[in-house]
Design a protein around this motif. Structure first.
Motif, PDB file in Angstrom:
ATOM      1  N   SER A   1       0.831  -1.207   0.000  1.00 16.70           N
ATOM      2  CA  SER A   1       0.000   0.000   0.000  1.00 16.70           C
ATOM      3  C   SER A   1       0.867   1.259   0.000  1.00 16.70           C
ATOM      4  CB  SER A   1      -0.937   0.006   1.210  1.00 16.70           C
ATOM      5  OG  SER A   1      -0.204   0.015   2.428  1.00 16.70           O
ATOM      6  N   GLU A   2       1.993   1.203   0.706  1.00 16.41           N
ATOM      7  CA  GLU A   2       2.923   2.343   0.735  1.00 16.41           C
ATOM      8  C   GLU A   2       3.492   2.606  -0.652  1.00 16.41           C
ATOM      9  OE1 GLU A   2       4.524   5.463   2.716  1.00 16.41           O
ATOM     10  OE2 GLU A   2       3.563   3.860   3.860  1.00 16.41           O
ATOM     11  N   LYS A   3       3.889   1.539  -1.344  1.00 16.23           N
ATOM     12  CA  LYS A   3       4.449   1.670  -2.692  1.00 16.23           C
ATOM     13  C   LYS A   3       3.407   2.148  -3.695  1.00 16.23           C
ATOM     14  CE  LYS A   3       8.116  -1.752  -2.069  1.00 16.23           C
ATOM     15  NZ  LYS A   3       8.645  -3.104  -2.446  1.00 16.23           N
ATOM     16  N   MET A   4       2.129   1.851  -3.441  1.00 12.05           N
ATOM     17  CA  MET A   4       1.056   2.291  -4.334  1.00 12.05           C
ATOM     18  C   MET A   4       0.620   3.725  -4.048  1.00 12.05           C
ATOM     19  SD  MET A   4      -1.365  -1.117  -4.505  1.00 12.05           S
ATOM     20  CE  MET A   4      -2.567  -0.329  -5.579  1.00 12.05           C
ATOM     21  N   GLY A   5       1.235   4.333  -3.030  1.00 14.57           N
ATOM     22  CA  GLY A   5       0.883   5.701  -2.684  1.00 14.57           C
ATOM     23  C   GLY A   5      -0.415   5.803  -1.920  1.00 14.57           C
ATOM     24  N   ALA A   6      -0.818   4.698  -1.288  1.00 16.02           N
ATOM     25  CA  ALA A   6      -2.074   4.680  -0.528  1.00 16.02           C
ATOM     26  C   ALA A   6      -1.857   3.954   0.798  1.00 16.02           C
ATOM     27  CB  ALA A   6      -3.177   4.000  -1.335  1.00 16.02           C
ATOM     28  N   PRO A   7      -1.047   4.547   1.694  1.00 17.14           N
ATOM     29  CA  PRO A   7      -0.756   3.888   2.977  1.00 17.14           C
ATOM     30  C   PRO A   7      -2.026   3.603   3.766  1.00 17.14           C
ATOM     31  CG  PRO A   7      -0.121   6.211   3.031  1.00 17.14           C
ATOM     32  CD  PRO A   7      -0.429   5.883   1.610  1.00 17.14           C
ATOM     33  N   VAL A   8      -2.021   2.475   4.474  1.00 14.88           N
ATOM     34  CA  VAL A   8      -3.228   2.040   5.189  1.00 14.88           C
ATOM     35  C   VAL A   8      -2.943   1.714   6.647  1.00 14.88           C
ATOM     36  CG1 VAL A   8      -4.308   1.088   3.126  1.00 14.88           C
ATOM     37  CG2 VAL A   8      -2.862  -0.393   4.566  1.00 14.88           C
ATOM     38  N   GLU A   9      -4.030   1.644   7.398  1.00 14.89           N
ATOM     39  CA  GLU A   9      -4.017   1.052   8.726  1.00 14.89           C
ATOM     40  C   GLU A   9      -4.782  -0.257   8.615  1.00 14.89           C
ATOM     41  OE1 GLU A   9      -5.664   3.755  11.544  1.00 14.89           O
ATOM     42  OE2 GLU A   9      -4.010   5.196  11.372  1.00 14.89           O
ATOM     43  N   ILE A  10      -4.378  -1.255   9.386  1.00 15.62           N
ATOM     44  CA  ILE A  10      -4.971  -2.589   9.260  1.00 15.62           C
ATOM     45  C   ILE A  10      -5.596  -3.041  10.570  1.00 15.62           C
ATOM     46  CG2 ILE A  10      -4.548  -4.999   8.654  1.00 15.62           C
ATOM     47  CD1 ILE A  10      -2.043  -4.071   7.160  1.00 15.62           C
ATOM     48  N   GLU A  11      -6.845  -3.485  10.484  1.00 18.45           N
ATOM     49  CA  GLU A  11      -7.499  -4.143  11.611  1.00 18.45           C
ATOM     50  C   GLU A  11      -7.613  -5.621  11.242  1.00 18.45           C
ATOM     51  OE1 GLU A  11     -11.833  -4.474  13.894  1.00 18.45           O
ATOM     52  OE2 GLU A  11     -11.479  -2.868  12.445  1.00 18.45           O
ATOM     53  N   THR A  12      -7.052  -6.481  12.064  1.00 25.80           N
ATOM     54  CA  THR A  12      -7.046  -7.914  11.780  1.00 25.80           C
ATOM     55  C   THR A  12      -8.046  -8.641  12.672  1.00 25.80           C
ATOM     56  OG1 THR A  12      -4.702  -7.813  11.165  1.00 25.80           O
ATOM     57  CG2 THR A  12      -5.615  -9.986  11.651  1.00 25.80           C
ATOM     58  N   VAL A  13      -8.946  -9.381  12.039  1.00 25.54           N
ATOM     59  CA  VAL A  13      -9.958 -10.152  12.777  1.00 25.54           C
ATOM     60  C   VAL A  13      -9.764 -11.629  12.436  1.00 25.54           C
ATOM     61  CG1 VAL A  13     -12.406 -10.528  13.182  1.00 25.54           C
ATOM     62  CG2 VAL A  13     -11.576  -8.230  12.658  1.00 25.54           C
ATOM     63  N   ARG A  14      -9.443 -12.424  13.445  1.00 24.54           N
ATOM     64  CA  ARG A  14      -9.193 -13.847  13.206  1.00 24.54           C
ATOM     65  C   ARG A  14     -10.258 -14.700  13.874  1.00 24.54           C
ATOM     66  NH1 ARG A  14      -3.571 -17.245  14.350  1.00 24.54           N
ATOM     67  NH2 ARG A  14      -4.444 -19.305  13.931  1.00 24.54           N
ATOM     68  N   ASP A  15     -10.817 -15.612  13.112  1.00 23.04           N
ATOM     69  CA  ASP A  15     -11.819 -16.557  13.619  1.00 23.04           C
ATOM     70  C   ASP A  15     -11.419 -17.947  13.137  1.00 23.04           C
ATOM     71  OD1 ASP A  15     -14.011 -17.891  14.546  1.00 23.04           O
ATOM     72  OD2 ASP A  15     -15.411 -17.129  13.034  1.00 23.04           O
ATOM     73  N   GLY A  16     -10.633 -18.641  13.972  1.00 22.78           N
ATOM     74  CA  GLY A  16     -10.124 -19.956  13.567  1.00 22.78           C
ATOM     75  C   GLY A  16      -9.208 -19.826  12.364  1.00 22.78           C
ATOM     76  N   LYS A  17      -9.553 -20.520  11.293  1.00 19.30           N
ATOM     77  CA  LYS A  17      -8.736 -20.488  10.083  1.00 19.30           C
ATOM     78  C   LYS A  17      -9.138 -19.351   9.136  1.00 19.30           C
ATOM     79  CE  LYS A  17      -7.619 -25.420  10.119  1.00 19.30           C
ATOM     80  NZ  LYS A  17      -7.662 -26.702   9.365  1.00 19.30           N
ATOM     81  N   ASN A  18     -10.157 -18.587   9.519  1.00 25.27           N
ATOM     82  CA  ASN A  18     -10.591 -17.453   8.715  1.00 25.27           C
ATOM     83  C   ASN A  18      -9.976 -16.170   9.273  1.00 25.27           C
ATOM     84  OD1 ASN A  18     -12.392 -18.996   7.017  1.00 25.27           O
ATOM     85  ND2 ASN A  18     -13.783 -19.090   8.768  1.00 25.27           N
ATOM     86  N   VAL A  19      -9.294 -15.430   8.410  1.00 22.27           N
ATOM     87  CA  VAL A  19      -8.654 -14.185   8.828  1.00 22.27           C
ATOM     88  C   VAL A  19      -9.101 -13.058   7.900  1.00 22.27           C
ATOM     89  CG1 VAL A  19      -6.484 -12.996   9.288  1.00 22.27           C
ATOM     90  CG2 VAL A  19      -6.639 -15.468   9.631  1.00 22.27           C
ATOM     91  N   GLU A  20      -9.604 -11.979   8.507  1.00 19.20           N
ATOM     92  CA  GLU A  20     -10.036 -10.828   7.717  1.00 19.20           C
ATOM     93  C   GLU A  20      -9.137  -9.644   8.033  1.00 19.20           C
ATOM     94  OE1 GLU A  20     -14.081  -8.268   6.641  1.00 19.20           O
ATOM     95  OE2 GLU A  20     -14.024  -9.518   8.441  1.00 19.20           O
ATOM     96  N   PHE A  21      -8.597  -9.013   6.985  1.00 18.74           N
ATOM     97  CA  PHE A  21      -7.808  -7.805   7.127  1.00 18.74           C
ATOM     98  C   PHE A  21      -8.670  -6.640   6.632  1.00 18.74           C
ATOM     99  CE2 PHE A  21      -4.604 -11.160   6.418  1.00 18.74           C
ATOM    100  CZ  PHE A  21      -3.843 -11.004   7.570  1.00 18.74           C
TER     101      PHE A  21
END
Length: 207
Positions: free
Chosen positions: A72-92
């Motif tokens: 995201s930094e290289k694309m010129g669109a820096p981000v903040e990330i919230e990570t939600v993990r539920d077992g083997k499912n992970v949402e960024f």
């Protein structure tokens, strides 16, 4: 990848020493026994300490977050990330001032990033993780759009009596279409073509 060599009177003591130095737990390291040691006569003469090598395992989730931050930094669109993990499912969940750049037209950029993030996570993991990448609630908004599209095109197929072919979509979006029309007895849906051109066809059911 961080690794250290540790010693102790026994292998177990050497492992505990390594874990203390790395400030981690045994499930986060790979242990290689270099020398099991020897007690010697009376536990003193000719004794030799046990020697092990402890290597920190890569954290797949942390590596994925690092990947997303760098891209995201290289694309010129820096981000903040919230990570939600539920077992083997992970949402960024991504957020930032230029998040539209990471979503792209019809979510194509976001889908590509999701695919690459999936590769990164599972490269460093012993178990398989299912990855979802979202930004500005795009996934839910896209689902709502697809359901409306499915209902509209189903009506068109019923009215004209002709099949309707949708644009190519990733598999999880095709599932949304299938699910949205699964209870409509007047049409049937099926996938046609090969990736990346695989698409949904809505066909009227002939009485």
């Amino acid at each position: 990848m961080k690794e250290i060599t540790a010693t102790g009177q026994t292998v177990n003591e050497a492992v505990h020493s390594a874990l203390a130095q790395l400030q981690t737990t045994e499930d986060r390291v790979e242990i290689e026994i270099l020398d099991e040691g020897r007690k010697g006569i009376l536990g003193i003469f000719g004794s030799r300490p046990a020697v092990i090598k402890a290597t920190m395992k890569m954290d797949p989730i942390a590596e994925a977050e690092k990947f997303l931050l760098e891209v995201s930094e290289k694309m010129g669109a820096p981000v903040e990330i919230e990570t939600v993990r539920d077992g083997k499912n992970v949402e960024f969940i991504l957020s930032g001032n230029k998040i539209a750049l990471l979503i792209g037209k019809r979510g194509q950029t976001l889908n590509s990033l999701q695919y690459l993030t999936q590769l990164v996570v599972n490269r460093y993991s012993d178990q398989y993780f299912n990855i979802i990448l979202d930004a500005e609630n795009y996934r839910q908004r896209r689902i709502d759009t697809l359901v409306q599209l499915a209902e509209r095109l189903a009506s068109q197929a019923i009215k004209t009596g002709k099949k309707v072919a949708l644009e190519p979509m990733p598999s999880y979006e095709r599932k949304v279409i299938h699910s949205a029309l699964s209870h409509d007895k007047k049409v049937e849906t099926y996938s046609d073509g090969n990736d990346p051109h695989r698409h949904i066809v809505i066909s009227p059911v002939k009485n």
